[in-house]
Design an enzyme around this catalytic site. Structure first.
Site, mmCIF file in Angstrom:
data_model
loop_
_atom_site.group_PDB
_atom_site.id
_atom_site.type_symbol
_atom_site.label_atom_id
_atom_site.label_comp_id
_atom_site.label_asym_id
_atom_site.label_seq_id
_atom_site.Cartn_x
_atom_site.Cartn_y
_atom_site.Cartn_z
ATOM 1 N N TYR A 1 -16.315 18.903 -14.346
ATOM 2 C CA TYR A 1 -16.648 17.491 -14.209
ATOM 3 C C TYR A 1 -17.567 17.311 -12.997
ATOM 4 C CZ TYR A 1 -16.385 12.528 -13.549
ATOM 5 O OH TYR A 1 -16.724 11.220 -13.374
ATOM 6 N N ARG B 1 0.822 -1.222 0.000
ATOM 7 C CA ARG B 1 0.000 0.000 0.000
ATOM 8 C C ARG B 1 0.856 1.273 0.000
ATOM 9 N NH1 ARG B 1 -1.992 1.373 4.585
ATOM 10 N NH2 ARG B 1 -3.056 -0.569 5.099
ATOM 11 N N ASP C 1 -7.319 20.512 -13.612
ATOM 12 C CA ASP C 1 -7.814 19.241 -14.133
ATOM 13 C C ASP C 1 -7.574 19.276 -15.642
ATOM 14 O OD1 ASP C 1 -9.217 17.110 -15.191
ATOM 15 O OD2 ASP C 1 -10.944 17.331 -13.857
ATOM 16 N N LYS D 1 -9.032 8.241 -18.740
ATOM 17 C CA LYS D 1 -9.430 8.826 -20.012
ATOM 18 C C LYS D 1 -8.261 8.751 -21.008
ATOM 19 C CE LYS D 1 -13.017 9.504 -17.451
ATOM 20 N NZ LYS D 1 -13.306 10.750 -16.766
HETATM 21 C C1 LIG Z 1 -13.552 11.201 -15.449
HETATM 22 C C2 LIG Z 1 -13.137 12.522 -14.967
HETATM 23 C C3 LIG Z 1 -12.788 12.743 -13.617
HETATM 24 C C4 LIG Z 1 -12.901 11.654 -12.573
HETATM 25 O O1 LIG Z 1 -11.982 10.623 -12.812
HETATM 26 P P1 LIG Z 1 -12.285 9.078 -12.472
HETATM 27 O O2 LIG Z 1 -11.073 8.409 -13.004
HETATM 28 O O3 LIG Z 1 -13.560 8.682 -13.161
HETATM 29 O O4 LIG Z 1 -12.423 8.987 -10.988
HETATM 30 C C5 LIG Z 1 -12.374 14.008 -13.257
HETATM 31 N N1 LIG Z 1 -12.296 15.019 -14.148
HETATM 32 C C6 LIG Z 1 -12.629 14.842 -15.442
HETATM 33 C C7 LIG Z 1 -12.523 15.997 -16.380
HETATM 34 C C8 LIG Z 1 -13.053 13.601 -15.897
HETATM 35 O O5 LIG Z 1 -13.400 13.445 -17.189
#
Ligand SMILES: *Cc1c(COP(=O)(O)O)cnc(C)c1O
Length: 382
Positions: A105, A53, A178, A203
């Site tokens: 998001y 961990r 982000d 993504k």
């Molecule tokens: C999918 C997404 C998240 C969250 O990420 P996860 O891997 O689904 O927890 C945060 N910000 C954006 C822009 C996203 O597309």
């Protein structure tokens, strides 16, 4: 001796964790799934760690690559994007203040609202399309964190990262970006002044719709970064070894995938701008997009495969387009090799600020003309 030139992101990625195992010459790094590590005759640890961990050897090939891509000091992998965002929010203290976007998001905003209520953290939301509203939202001396998303889900509003960094730093706050829709092959937020960059690695970074993962990259290994590392180890939001390895495999083709998706999305956006059944195309690569000039400056290698269409009609008309598509799959998520469509309002619910007639597209790496034909037939006759 002269230093070798720094490899380009494309080269770094193609040779991701380029490695020659001294034991057998293998050029692909191993997966290390063991959760525990034995002690020797003196009861001393045989290696550097006793448990997976706090310290996972499979990350060794992935985290330094992610840090190098974003030009950061270090990177940390998490079990999801939201686990990464949550570890960062954990460093904000009761009584401090956070600024975020009104449209961003949805999952991250929902979590931010809950944390703000439960932990007594002030939260002010600003409008990404209006630069002055960010300045108004920041409270000098009180705001600890400014969280921006650019281009922002699902309207693809663009926030000027360098301007946001200046505003945040002027008020004593840190800037987190982000950058999920703008991976480091196109935007390096740390170079533009951000302190922390966030990616949902689920993504574009992984790109194959088969790994849930998150990453934070820091400019400096400061006290906040140490705390984030501790939070990850203590709360256990760590990525599994197999997922970390798969992510590395996905990363090798990031530059190609992103280039192709961006080129196709631009073609599709241009094709449907002015289409009789499309009220508006939201894509930062279009000159008509209000954030185009800033996007050109901070997205150096493509405007991504993410675009939205405002259908000329209501929510039902938009959903009927989504269900009539034959190639493009109606499903959530983004940044994968296959094209997806989503009616965001259905997913976000009635409190969402997203327009009823908005369809979000994640353009993949299929033939662009076939995607255009698919959309044409779905739009025909609404
Ligand atoms: C999918 C997404 C998240 C969250 O990420 P996860 O891997 O689904 O927890 C945060 N910000 C954006 C822009 C996203 O597309």
């Amino acid at each position: 001796m002269t230093d070798a030139p720094r490899p380009s992101p494309e080269t770094l990625l193609a040779q991701a964790a380029h490695f020659i195992d001294p034991a057998d010459g293998a050029i692909v790094p191993p997966i290390r799934p063991s959760t525990t590590f034995a002690r020797d005759a003196d009861y001393a640890l045989m290696g550097r760690s006793d448990y997976i961990r706090p310290d996972n050897a499979t990350y060794e090939a992935v985290e330094p690559l992610l840090a190098a891509l974003d030009g950061g000091a270090e990177a940390l992998l998490f079990s999801s994007g939201l686990a990464a965002a949550s570890a960062l929010l954990e460093t904000v203290r009761t009584g401090e203040h956070v600024v975020a976007q009104r449209i961003m998001y949805y999952g991250a905003l929902t979590w931010l609202r809950r944390v703000s209520e439960r932990r007594g953290i002030g939260l002010t939301l600003f409008d990404a399309g209006e630069p002055e509203s960010l300045a108004d939202a920041i409270r000098p001396g009180e705001t600890a964190l400014v969280w921006i998303e650019t281009p922002a889900n699902p309207t693809w509003d663009v926030v000027d990262i360098a301007a946001a960094a200046e505003l945040a730093h002027g008020a004593g706050a840190a800037l987190a970006v982000d950058s999920t829709a703008a991976p480091p092959v196109t935007t390096r937020a740390l170079d533009l002044g951000a302190d922390i960059v966030f990616h949902s690695a689920t993504k574009y970074l992984n790109g194959h719709t088969d790994v849930l993962a998150g990453v934070l990259v820091t400019k400096e290994t400061d006290a906040r970064w140490q705390e984030i590392g501790q939070v990850r180890g203590l709360t256990g939001g760590v990525l599994g070894s197999f997922e970390a390895w798969l992510l590395l495999r996905g990363l090798r083709t990031l530059a190609l995938r992103f280039e192709r998706a961006s080129a196709s999305a631009l073609k599709i956006a241009q094709h449907f701008e002015g289409h009789p059944n499309v009220a508006r195309v939201l894509y930062p690569g279009l000159e008509s997009h209000p954030g185009h000039a800033v996007a050109r400056r901070q997205m150096r290698n493509g405007f991504s495969g993410m675009l939205s269409l405002l259908i000329d009609g209501d929510a039902e008309a938009a959903k009927s387009v989504a269900t009539r598509l034959k190639l493009i799959v109606p499903a959530t998520s983004l940044g994968g090799v296959e094209s997806l469509v989503e009616h965001r309002k259905t997913v976000e619910g009635p409190t969402s600020a997203v327009p009823d007639n908005l369809l979000r597209f994640s353009i993949g790496i299929e033939q662009a003309d076939e995607l255009i034909a698919d959309l044409e037939q779905a739009l025909d006759g609404i």
